[in-house]
Design an enzyme around this catalytic site. Structure first.
Site, PDB file in Angstrom:
ATOM      1  N   TYR A   1       0.562  -1.025  -0.154  1.00 48.85           N
ATOM      2  CA  TYR A   1      -0.238  -0.035  -0.498  1.00 48.85           C
ATOM      3  C   TYR A   1       0.961   1.277   0.042  1.00 48.85           C
ATOM      4  O   TYR A   1       0.196   1.941  -0.095  1.00 48.85           O
ATOM      5  CB  TYR A   1      -0.876   0.589   0.795  1.00 48.85           C
ATOM      6  CG  TYR A   1      -1.566  -0.587   1.206  1.00 48.85           C
ATOM      7  CD1 TYR A   1      -2.298  -2.061  -0.178  1.00 48.85           C
ATOM      8  CD2 TYR A   1      -3.502  -1.215   2.052  1.00 48.85           C
ATOM      9  CE1 TYR A   1      -3.540  -2.431   0.109  1.00 48.85           C
ATOM     10  CE2 TYR A   1      -3.897  -2.280   1.977  1.00 48.85           C
ATOM     11  CZ  TYR A   1      -4.040  -3.184   0.631  1.00 48.85           C
ATOM     12  OH  TYR A   1      -4.520  -3.795   1.211  1.00 48.85           O
TER      13      TYR A   1
ATOM     14  N   LYS B   1       3.398 -15.634   1.424  1.00 50.75           N
ATOM     15  CA  LYS B   1       2.719 -16.711  -0.125  1.00 50.75           C
ATOM     16  C   LYS B   1       4.629 -16.345  -0.085  1.00 50.75           C
ATOM     17  O   LYS B   1       5.036 -16.119  -1.506  1.00 50.75           O
ATOM     18  CB  LYS B   1       2.602 -15.615  -0.798  1.00 50.75           C
ATOM     19  CG  LYS B   1       1.896 -15.568  -1.867  1.00 50.75           C
ATOM     20  CD  LYS B   1       1.035 -17.083  -1.802  1.00 50.75           C
ATOM     21  CE  LYS B   1       0.702 -17.632  -3.175  1.00 50.75           C
ATOM     22  NZ  LYS B   1      -0.616 -19.008  -3.029  1.00 50.75           N
TER      23      LYS B   1
END
Ligand code: NAD
Length: 358
Positions: A142, A193
């Site tokens: 972000y 991930k």
């Protein structure tokens, strides 16, 4: 000003109604437990735009900087939707979070057994659920640079963002998660991930290193896709979940929905020294503002989180949570959590009942 000072921001919409109940509960525990807390009111959001022309006036920011904690209800509403983007109410919220360097967002997903039927999952899967999601709030994709939309040589447009975490950013949020787990069931699950994203490979490595400093805490790692499944399959396997900004944003909303009612969920955002801003997860609910029907419990439970995390007043925090449980046992329900056979009450009656149960 005492060294246990709070700035209260009631904001817009249902904000003043629910904060009035939060403040009642704060005053009750302050005297019952002799906490020595003091507080003042300031403006943030649409009400600040109306009074000062900006959503975060300097006087509010100065007061928030000096205080140990900020208690916020919610900001925004249709009245301010058409004004210039840079001075909309939500900008005030983003600015105060970044100015106070609140990098650790704590989102509990707690389902009171009395409300198990409000969840879309089977009661046996969610009844008694109590998990805490610790989301890194000031880094990751972000905020990462470079970012933008560019035009390639062939004329096609391409959007791009950068997911970036430095070791120190990972380390400080990991410490927060492990320290919180020490006060709970001593389990941390770090979500990544790492099979495809290098940034989360580093995330996994650094959380593992930090974990060695907390031998009593059991650390596990899970890929984000599996975590999304496990949260609906068997959410009670989790105690503390720690993850980055993007995965945390999504997983904390998923976990919130397990509990069925947005009117019940508090949150905290903390800085390095445990100074924090505490607020319900919901918005200013303009559709029900002024009707006296909003659920004040998320705000009341935000007061409990503030006492626990910033002021280390566990007994007082626990007393509020127990009082909320008692009120639910008495089958008092605001319309958002009402089911047949229970007693429908308004915002003020709910707040009064919590104070009485205290
Ligand atoms: P919302 O959370 O305000 O409302 C969504 C739905 O939930 C509505 O039907 C509302 O009535 C209900 N609801 C919310 N809180 C409730 C409560 N305490 N008791 C009973 N019902 C409740 O979200 P929205 O409608 O998307 O946004 C409304 C405004 O709030 C917008 O201006 C938005 O920008 C702002 N907002 C502010 C914050 C914040 O201050 N942190 C967060 C989200 C949205």
């Amino acid at each position: 000003m005492s060294n246990k000072h709070i700035v209260i921001l009631s904001g817009d919409g249902i904000g003043p109604e629910i904060m009035a109940e939060g403040e009642k509960v704060l005053a009750a525990v302050n005297s019952k437990f002799k906490l020595g807390l003091s507080w003042e009111h300031q403006l943030l959001g649409g009400c600040a735009i109306d009074a000062h022309g900006v959503p975060l006036p300097d006087v509010t920011l100065d007061a928030a900087r000096k205080a140990q904690a900020v208690l916020l209800a919610a900001v925004g509403g249709p009245k301010w939707d058409a004004i210039e983007r840079s001075i909309r109410p939500e900008r005030g919220l983003l600015k105060i979070r970044s100015e106070l360097n609140l990098f650790a967002n704590l989102r509990p997903a707690i389902l009171y057994p009395q409300l198990a039927s409000a969840s879309s999952l089977k009661p046996e899967i969610v009844a008694g659920l109590d998990i805490l999601i610790v989301r890194e709030l000031t880094g990751g994709i972000y905020f990462g640079q470079p970012r933008g939309v560019r035009t390639l040589e062939n004329g096609e447009r391409q959007g791009y963002n950068t997911d970036v975490y430095s070791e120190s950013e990972i380390r400080r949020i990991a410490h927060v998660a492990f320290q919180l787990a020490m006060q709970r069931n001593r389990k941390v699950c770090s979500i990544d991930k790492a099979n495809v994203l290098e940034v989360t490979e580093l995330w996994k490595e650094v959380t593992t290193e930090v974990g060695k400093e907390y031998p009593e805490v059991q650390l596990s790692h899970m890929y984000v896709d599996n975590a999304a499944m496990q949260l609906v399959r068997n959410p009670k396997q989790f105690d503390v979940i720690v993850t980055g900004n993007l995965f945390g944003d999504i997983l904390s909303d998923e976990a919130a929905m397990l509990t069925g009612s947005i009117g019940m969920l508090p949150s905290a955002s903390l800085d390095q020294s445990k100074k924090g801003m505490y607020e319900p997860c919901h918005g200013s609910a303009p559709d029900i503002a002024g009707k006296g029907v909003a659920n004040p419990l998320a705000t009341i439970l935000s007061v409990a989180m503030m006492l626990r995390y910033t002021f280390n007043e566990e007994a007082a925090a626990r007393a509020i949570e127990v009082a909320v449980g008692k009120v639910l046992d008495q089958e008092l329900r605001t319309p958002d959590i009402y089911t047949e056979g229970t007693k429908k009450v308004g915002t003020k009656e709910m707040g009064d009942a919590v104070v009485a149960a205290l």
